[in-house]
Design an enzyme around this catalytic site. Sequence first.
Site, mmCIF file in Angstrom:
data_model
loop_
_atom_site.group_PDB
_atom_site.id
_atom_site.type_symbol
_atom_site.label_atom_id
_atom_site.label_comp_id
_atom_site.label_asym_id
_atom_site.label_seq_id
_atom_site.Cartn_x
_atom_site.Cartn_y
_atom_site.Cartn_z
ATOM 1 N N THR A 57 -16.911 10.966 1.401
ATOM 2 C CA THR A 57 -16.035 10.991 2.576
ATOM 3 C C THR A 57 -14.783 10.139 2.420
ATOM 4 O O THR A 57 -14.032 9.968 3.377
ATOM 5 C CB THR A 57 -16.805 10.522 3.832
ATOM 6 N N ASP A 110 -8.862 -3.598 -4.596
ATOM 7 C CA ASP A 110 -7.555 -3.218 -4.059
ATOM 8 C C ASP A 110 -6.493 -4.136 -4.655
ATOM 9 O O ASP A 110 -6.662 -5.358 -4.680
ATOM 10 C CB ASP A 110 -7.539 -3.322 -2.537
ATOM 11 N N ASP A 159 -11.481 -4.105 3.219
ATOM 12 C CA ASP A 159 -12.363 -2.970 2.966
ATOM 13 C C ASP A 159 -13.824 -3.313 3.237
ATOM 14 O O ASP A 159 -14.601 -2.459 3.672
ATOM 15 C CB ASP A 159 -12.209 -2.498 1.518
ATOM 16 N N CYS A 161 0.809 -1.217 0.000
ATOM 17 C CA CYS A 161 0.000 0.000 0.000
ATOM 18 C C CYS A 161 0.844 1.270 0.000
ATOM 19 O O CYS A 161 0.311 2.369 -0.153
ATOM 20 C CB CYS A 161 -0.945 -0.010 1.199
ATOM 21 N N ASP A 215 -14.507 6.883 2.010
ATOM 22 C CA ASP A 215 -14.610 5.702 2.868
ATOM 23 C C ASP A 215 -13.951 4.501 2.202
ATOM 24 O O ASP A 215 -13.427 4.585 1.088
ATOM 25 C CB ASP A 215 -16.080 5.416 3.190
#
Length: 340
Positions: free
Chosen positions: A54, A78, A101, A20, A56
């Site tokens: 937002t 991802d 997630d 990441c 998220d």
Amino acid sequence: MTATAETPVRLTQFAHGGGCACKIPPGELEDVLGGLTAAPPAAGDTPLLVGLATGDDAAVVALPARGGAAQAVVSTADFFTPVVDDPYDWGRIAAANALSDVYAMGGRPVLAVNLLAWPRDVLPFDLAREVLRGGLEVAAEAGCHVGGGHSVDDPEPKYGMAVTGLADPERLLRNDAGRPGLPLTLTKPLGLGVLNNRHKATGERFAQAVATMVALNRDASVAALAAGASCATDVTGFGLLGHLHKLARASGVTAVVDTAAVPCLDGAREAVRDGYVSGGTRRNLEWVAPHTDFGDTDTGTRLLLADAQTSGGLLVAGEIPGHPVIGELVPRGPHSVILK
């Protein structure tokens, strides 16, 4: 660089970044996404409950009511470059990270498809098979089907998953649902980024980091919902400070962190001391600096708190048995994050 039978393959050497930490920096990403909105379907009976607004962890849409319990679909994707040299471990880590997630939204993953980019003329396909095997095993542990996927020929190897989950629309975990007075709980220790960076640079293997990254956030998500939590996020590439800032900003509160209470993996502080800090971590720290009161926190601690995690834990606004409370949410002040 081409791998051969005589040359041991270190997958991390085929990537410009790792895990990441190879994400687009948060400030740049927000500039790209700013102002982008999608018009709702003309005759939609599936309202979007969580979208871009937002930042998220996943998108959530409510399913049409057809009798029985209400349900919502959670959707995410991802993928990233190799974070460890072992292909099987990389596959396990990438799958756990993608599934996270859904858990971070309070959902249950039900279907995943693989996303694979592979330098077919450089790396043998038996390594790709090991990557996929690792992902398949973690998905099976999660009770999530894997139904194929998509692959491309790419100069740099990348792997991950697009995941679909189900959730109760009335019991979501959202990053905009925090309120003053709630404790902050972190379910995995920090330091994954600096240990992975040391692994890439030296070849040292850190079993504690691998074990942490492959661990599912399923039990933590279930425990958060059981405790009545409604606000959470997972801690990944933007580091604890970055995800705290996003949560506090979305919720209109300030997060106060007891730095002494934040758990770190064995060897993480030494890795920071020895300079194994990724560019992604430094960019995280730069991004949150205008929004953070650092107090007298030393530079090493700041870097650990901004460390770009891969398959990190859940950050929950609520107390979760068995996991450390690292701070609390308070009414909004001049900063979104305060370190004590």
